[in-house]
Write an enzyme that holds these catalytic residues in place. Structure first.
Site, PDB file in Angstrom:
ATOM      1  N   ASN A  47      35.868 -23.378  25.914  1.00 39.93           N
ATOM      2  CA  ASN A  47      35.449 -22.294  25.030  1.00 39.93           C
ATOM      3  C   ASN A  47      36.199 -22.426  23.715  1.00 39.93           C
ATOM      4  O   ASN A  47      37.364 -22.836  23.703  1.00 39.93           O
ATOM      5  CB  ASN A  47      35.807 -20.954  25.696  1.00 39.93           C
ATOM      6  N   MET A  57      29.074 -14.848  24.072  1.00 41.52           N
ATOM      7  CA  MET A  57      29.779 -13.568  24.006  1.00 41.52           C
ATOM      8  C   MET A  57      29.728 -12.755  25.298  1.00 41.52           C
ATOM      9  O   MET A  57      30.077 -11.582  25.298  1.00 41.52           O
ATOM     10  CB  MET A  57      29.247 -12.748  22.822  1.00 41.52           C
ATOM     11  N   ARG A  58      29.317 -13.366  26.400  1.00 40.19           N
ATOM     12  CA  ARG A  58      29.321 -12.642  27.680  1.00 40.19           C
ATOM     13  C   ARG A  58      30.443 -13.136  28.580  1.00 40.19           C
ATOM     14  O   ARG A  58      30.750 -14.334  28.597  1.00 40.19           O
ATOM     15  CB  ARG A  58      28.006 -12.887  28.428  1.00 40.19           C
ATOM     16  N   SER A  88      26.725 -22.091  14.408  1.00 34.79           N
ATOM     17  CA  SER A  88      27.304 -23.061  13.465  1.00 34.79           C
ATOM     18  C   SER A  88      28.169 -24.087  14.187  1.00 34.79           C
ATOM     19  O   SER A  88      28.247 -25.243  13.761  1.00 34.79           O
ATOM     20  CB  SER A  88      28.078 -22.361  12.346  1.00 34.79           C
ATOM     21  N   ASN A  89      28.819 -23.691  15.276  1.00 43.14           N
ATOM     22  CA  ASN A  89      29.600 -24.681  16.039  1.00 43.14           C
ATOM     23  C   ASN A  89      28.689 -25.695  16.719  1.00 43.14           C
ATOM     24  O   ASN A  89      29.010 -26.888  16.778  1.00 43.14           O
ATOM     25  CB  ASN A  89      30.512 -23.977  17.049  1.00 43.14           C
ATOM     26  N   SER A 132      41.325 -21.612  18.756  1.00 48.68           N
ATOM     27  CA  SER A 132      41.790 -22.393  19.913  1.00 48.68           C
ATOM     28  C   SER A 132      40.594 -22.882  20.711  1.00 48.68           C
ATOM     29  O   SER A 132      39.594 -22.176  20.849  1.00 48.68           O
ATOM     30  CB  SER A 132      42.628 -21.502  20.857  1.00 48.68           C
ATOM     31  N   ASP A 177      39.731 -15.702  28.157  1.00 49.04           N
ATOM     32  CA  ASP A 177      40.465 -16.374  27.074  1.00 49.04           C
ATOM     33  C   ASP A 177      41.889 -16.765  27.478  1.00 49.04           C
ATOM     34  O   ASP A 177      42.792 -16.822  26.624  1.00 49.04           O
ATOM     35  CB  ASP A 177      40.506 -15.480  25.815  1.00 49.04           C
ATOM     36  N   HIS A 224      37.650 -20.147  20.712  1.00 49.03           N
ATOM     37  CA  HIS A 224      37.986 -18.739  20.495  1.00 49.03           C
ATOM     38  C   HIS A 224      38.684 -18.593  19.144  1.00 49.03           C
ATOM     39  O   HIS A 224      39.581 -19.382  18.826  1.00 49.03           O
ATOM     40  CB  HIS A 224      38.900 -18.243  21.621  1.00 49.03           C
TER      41      HIS A 224
HETATM   42  C1  GAR Z   1      32.915 -18.449  16.364  1.00 45.15           C
HETATM   43  O1  GAR Z   1      33.791 -17.934  15.403  1.00 45.15           O
HETATM   44  C2  GAR Z   1      33.582 -18.503  17.720  1.00 45.15           C
HETATM   45  O2  GAR Z   1      34.940 -18.857  17.664  1.00 45.15           O
HETATM   46  C3  GAR Z   1      33.427 -17.081  18.188  1.00 45.15           C
HETATM   47  O3  GAR Z   1      32.122 -16.737  17.791  1.00 45.15           O
HETATM   48  C4  GAR Z   1      31.781 -17.459  16.615  1.00 45.15           C
HETATM   49  C5  GAR Z   1      30.477 -18.154  16.861  1.00 45.15           C
HETATM   50  O4  GAR Z   1      29.999 -18.730  15.676  1.00 45.15           O
HETATM   51  N1  GAR Z   1      33.598 -16.969  19.604  1.00 45.15           N
HETATM   52  C6  GAR Z   1      34.090 -15.901  20.195  1.00 45.15           C
HETATM   53  O5  GAR Z   1      34.412 -14.895  19.592  1.00 45.15           O
HETATM   54  C7  GAR Z   1      34.192 -16.006  21.691  1.00 45.15           C
HETATM   55  N2  GAR Z   1      34.870 -14.860  22.229  1.00 45.15           N
HETATM   56  P1  GAR Z   1      28.774 -19.739  15.725  1.00 45.15           P
HETATM   57  O6  GAR Z   1      27.664 -19.068  16.530  1.00 45.15           O
HETATM   58  O7  GAR Z   1      28.382 -19.899  14.286  1.00 45.15           O
HETATM   59  O8  GAR Z   1      29.240 -21.016  16.366  1.00 45.15           O
END
Ligand code: GAR
Length: 235
Positions: free
Chosen positions: A117, A100-101, A23-24, A146, A155, A119
């Site tokens: 990133n 997520m890696r 979604s991002n 953030s 992070d 977070h």
């Molecule tokens: C988001 O909430 C992002 O902040 C988080 O994963 C989600 C991804 O959503 N990231 C982390 O947790 C990184 N450690 P998306 O795939 O819909 O963009």
């Protein structure tokens, strides 16, 4: 097309790393399409062939590639092959959007100052996983997201900007995650825009805005724009 020469405008090139839904990534694509983000999305990369982000990229004609960690001997080898593919698209900035890696130190150093990133917490609070559940369990009244530069420690890199949301009575990790995610999208778009415009850059352990170290992260306002932290604020 005539060959590029030194004064040719070269759009700012973004590569996105994502493991999941995307979604991002979709927010970056939408902002660009709406003329609100003057960048070129030059590639989307994933460690999961089934990531929704790859589908979104392909649907928009953005080159998309997944590499499986199982095909590499270890993290360093995986990151060597992944980040050399990323280097090949010559990004000015790598955006980790739900990647997520853990990233190897060598890869982080190779792209120092050129990798960010997003977070889902108000760093330095709650690095790592399960941020929403941990914030609720701790009784936080405020939570958020953030955007930070990536350094070898997880992070822990300099924070560029944050979006704050209230934690409400009765929130579950899911309801809170939804409230945060809604703000992640404009937060990421604005952060990438300020970097692409050359306003924000990493300056060692700090973030510089217009050439001056930021005393605290930029804040996402109700107008979906970033604002420097209010120096006179006593709150
Ligand atoms: C988001 O909430 C992002 O902040 C988080 O994963 C989600 C991804 O959503 N990231 C982390 O947790 C990184 N450690 P998306 O795939 O819909 O963009």
């Amino acid at each position: 097309m005539s060959p590029a020469h030194s004064h040719t405008f070269r759009p700012f090139r973004i590569a996105v790393l994502a493991s999941g839904r995307g979604s991002n990534l979709a927010a970056l694509i939408a902002a660009r399409a709406a003329g609100r983000l003057p960048v070129e999305l030059v590639g989307v990369f994933s460690d999961r062939a089934g990531a929704g982000a790859l589908e979104i990229a392909r649907a928009h004609g953005i080159p998309a590639l997944a590499l499986s960690p199982k095909d590499s001997a270890d993290r360093t080898a995986f990151d060597e092959s992944l980040f050399s593919r990323i280097a090949a698209v010559q990004p000015d900035l790598i955006v980790c959007a739900g990647y997520m890696r853990l990233i190897s130190e060598a890869a982080v150093r190779r792209f120092a100052g050129r990798m960010i990133n997003i977070h889902p917490s108000l760093l330095p609070k709650y690095p790592g996983l399960h941020t929403h559940a941990r914030a609720i369990a701790a009784g936080e009244r405020e939570h958020g997201a953030s955007v930070h530069y990536v350094i070898p420690a997880l992070d822990a890199g300099p924070v560029i900007a944050q979006a704050r949301v209230p934690v409400l009575d009765g929130d579950t990790p899911e309801t809170l995650a939804g409230r945060v995610l809604e703000r992640e999208h404009p937060l990421l778009v604005a952060s990438v825009r300020w970097i692409a415009e050359g306003r924000v850059r990493q300056a060692g352990a700090a973030v510089a805005l217009d050439g001056r170290p930021l005393p605290a992260p930029l804040l996402l306002g109700p107008d979906q724009e970033l604002h420097p932290p209010c120096e006179s604020s006593t709150a």
